[in-house]
Every structure is written in C-alpha cells, then in structure tokens.
Scaffold this motif. Structure first.
Motif, PDB file in Angstrom:
ATOM      1  N   UNK A 192      -7.385  15.096  -7.129  1.00 19.45           N
ATOM      2  CA  UNK A 192      -6.269  16.012  -6.897  1.00 19.45           C
ATOM      3  C   UNK A 192      -6.215  16.313  -5.405  1.00 19.45           C
ATOM      4  N   UNK A 193      -5.007  16.313  -4.830  1.00 18.13           N
ATOM      5  CA  UNK A 193      -4.871  16.525  -3.387  1.00 18.13           C
ATOM      6  C   UNK A 193      -3.659  17.401  -3.098  1.00 18.13           C
ATOM      7  N   UNK A 194      -3.782  18.252  -2.070  1.00 15.95           N
ATOM      8  CA  UNK A 194      -2.644  19.069  -1.651  1.00 15.95           C
ATOM      9  C   UNK A 194      -1.987  18.428  -0.427  1.00 15.95           C
ATOM     10  N   UNK A 195      -0.854  18.962   0.055  1.00 16.03           N
ATOM     11  CA  UNK A 195      -0.142  18.332   1.179  1.00 16.03           C
ATOM     12  C   UNK A 195      -0.952  18.248   2.467  1.00 16.03           C
ATOM     13  N   UNK A 196      -1.968  19.101   2.630  1.00 14.02           N
ATOM     14  CA  UNK A 196      -2.792  19.078   3.843  1.00 14.02           C
ATOM     15  C   UNK A 196      -3.881  18.008   3.777  1.00 14.02           C
ATOM     16  N   UNK A 197      -4.030  17.377   2.618  1.00 11.82           N
ATOM     17  CA  UNK A 197      -5.052  16.354   2.469  1.00 11.82           C
ATOM     18  C   UNK A 197      -6.349  16.864   1.881  1.00 11.82           C
ATOM     19  N   UNK A 198      -6.398  18.142   1.490  1.00 13.53           N
ATOM     20  CA  UNK A 198      -7.580  18.681   0.817  1.00 13.53           C
ATOM     21  C   UNK A 198      -7.692  18.044  -0.560  1.00 13.53           C
ATOM     22  N   UNK A 199      -8.883  17.535  -0.891  1.00 19.40           N
ATOM     23  CA  UNK A 199      -9.061  16.793  -2.139  1.00 19.40           C
ATOM     24  C   UNK A 199     -10.120  17.441  -3.031  1.00 19.40           C
ATOM     25  N   UNK A 200      -9.959  17.229  -4.325  1.00 17.43           N
ATOM     26  CA  UNK A 200     -10.951  17.653  -5.311  1.00 17.43           C
ATOM     27  C   UNK A 200     -10.998  16.600  -6.407  1.00 17.43           C
ATOM     28  N   UNK A 202       0.829  -1.207   0.000  1.00 18.06           N
ATOM     29  CA  UNK A 202       0.000   0.000   0.000  1.00 18.06           C
ATOM     30  C   UNK A 202       0.861   1.253   0.000  1.00 18.06           C
ATOM     31  N   UNK A 203       0.349   2.302  -0.649  1.00 23.20           N
ATOM     32  CA  UNK A 203       0.990   3.614  -0.641  1.00 23.20           C
ATOM     33  C   UNK A 203       0.004   4.620  -0.063  1.00 23.20           C
ATOM     34  N   UNK A 204       0.462   5.405   0.925  1.00 25.53           N
ATOM     35  CA  UNK A 204      -0.413   6.381   1.570  1.00 25.53           C
ATOM     36  C   UNK A 204       0.287   7.734   1.664  1.00 25.53           C
ATOM     37  N   UNK A 205      -0.525   8.776   1.540  1.00 32.92           N
ATOM     38  CA  UNK A 205      -0.018  10.142   1.639  1.00 32.92           C
ATOM     39  C   UNK A 205      -1.094  11.005   2.284  1.00 32.92           C
ATOM     40  N   UNK A 206      -0.719  11.755   3.299  1.00 36.45           N
ATOM     41  CA  UNK A 206      -1.657  12.649   3.997  1.00 36.45           C
ATOM     42  C   UNK A 206      -2.926  11.915   4.419  1.00 36.45           C
TER      43      UNK A 206
END
Length: 266
Positions: free
Chosen positions: A218-226, A174-178
C-alpha cells in the motif's frame, strides 16, 4: 419532524468525513490474510482478468478471459461470498462492476487528476541463463585451483557463449508512480488494474504488487509504503468501496489461485 431530519443529517456527517479521510499509510493496522476461496483455473477456464467489490462489501466479482487462439476472447463471470466463499456463476457482469473498475484501473488518481501513473517502453536484453559476472573464467582463462567446476573464478568460456546465444531482446512496458515501479509487462500489452488498484476517492492511496516477489504493498501519493504481511505472487489488488478491506488473488500452483482478504484499519 424537522428536528428528526436535522438529527439524521448531523449523524450522517461524521461517517462521510471518515470515508474521505486519507489513509495513514505506514501506520495502518492490517489483519493477517484470510482465504475466501481456492480458484482452480482448470475448472473456471481462462485467466483472471478483473476483481471487484460489490457496493455493500458482501461479494467479490471475478472475471476470467479465455483466448486460446480464438478470434474473440471468451469472458466468464462469477461472484464469491466474502463470508462463506460460495461461488455463483453469472451470465454477465453485475451492473456495479464498470464504475468500480474505471476507478480501480485508471491511470490517474481519483483524488488528483495530475497524479498519474507514468508509462514507459524500453528494449532490454533478457537471458535464459545467468550471464557471467566477472572473474578469470569469464574472460576465457583456465582454472588455477579452487572449485574444479570453475565456480571460484566465474563462468566458463562455454557458459559465457551459451548465455550470449540464449540472450534475446524484449520489449518492456513499465508503470511507475511516486518513484516506484508498480507494474512491468514483458513482450505483452499493459493490462490496467492487473498489478495495482486505486483506493476509493478520498483515501489517497494505491495498492500494488511488488516486482519479483508479488507482495501486496500500500502506498500514498508521497511514496510512503506499507507491505501487507504474508503475501506473495499476488495479482489484481482491489479495495472495498469503503476502503476497509483489500482483496487479491494469490497464485497457488500452476493453475490455481487463492482469493484472499485483509481488513485495513487507520
């Protein structure tokens, strides 16, 4: 002459600053997906392995890899016109591909070496059929009414035994980010860049395909997604080198993919 030079420099500064501005994920304007070309893997052979943008944004490079039990994999190379979808066969990858791919598929963000994709491995039990989820029949009782097929009380004893018999242990990377899973590989090695792609340096964003649905997110480093609307079963999300466009391959049948592109505006 000096004034002309200084004027040119000053005009160039805003463009550079814009290119380094983080994308406001959650507030982006994203156009509906536009289909560039349909890719038939029966004709191109192998499986899609890499997708990359040319520096000027006019072409998309696709690499396919064919293994078929051979000792050495066979790579094939193509470029597609973003405007017309016209395909051109190449003998080798363009010189700009390695640098692009190194950024897109890296474990760490191009903006912050400390922001890394976490990789983990665990063993799971995978069943070919759904496991019983409770109810009297799952515990071996007989039906006392309701659906004669036993649906009212859960799975039958025979179904429970069958489900257990078809269960197998699998290795999941598994790969995980934020806090978000951006890729899972079952009984296979991780393929960097297959399920995600970093945006160019300065944009502070990543695009990935969500587990299960394969939608592009799409996601930023804070975990905000669109989420990118109208997407499913996607692989190889790839940003243009100015981050104004995002491309990917979307599965369309057993051996076909559609090369799609959206425009992304802050």
């Amino acid at each position: 002459m000096m004034r002309t030079y200084l004027g040119a420099v000053l005009l160039a500064i805003p463009a550079v600053l814009v290119a380094q501005t983080p994308l406001p994920v959650g507030k982006l304007t994203i156009t509906p997906p536009r289909s560039i070309a349909t890719i038939d893997m029966n004709k191109l052979k192998g499986e899609p392995a890499r997708l990359a943008w040319s520096p000027d944004g006019s072409q998309l490079y696709l690499q396919t890899v064919e293994r078929s039990g051979k000792p050495d994999a066979t790579s094939r190379h193509y470029v597609f016109s973003v405007d017309s979808g016209e395909k051109k066969d190449l003998q080798s990858q363009p010189e700009w591909v390695p640098a692009y791919w190194n950024v897109k598929s890296a474990q760490a963000s191009p903006d912050d070496p400390a922001l890394k994709i976490a990789v983990s491995t665990d063993q799971r039990v995978q069943r070919a059929t759904g496991a019983p989820m409770g109810g009297d029949l799952a515990r071996g009782a007989t039906s006392t009414g309701g659906d004669p097929g036993g649906a009212a009380g859960g799975a039958s004893t025979g179904e429970a035994i069958s489900a257990a018999a078809t269960a197998q242990n699998v290795t999941v990377h598994s790969m995980r980010l934020s806090g978000q899973t951006i890729g899972e590989f079952v009984n296979s090695v991780i393929v960097p860049g297959l399920t995600f792609g970093w945006a160019p340096k300065g944009r502070q964003a990543i695009a990935f395909t969500s587990q299960g649905s394969g939608r592009v997110v799409i996601m930023d480093p804070r975990g905000t997604k669109q989420e990118v609307g109208g997407t499913k079963d996607a692989i190889l999300p790839a940003w243009s080198q100015d981050a104004s466009h995002l491309a990917w391959l979307q599965k369309d049948g057993k051996k076909k993919f559609v090369l799609q592109v959206v425009q992304v505006t802050p």
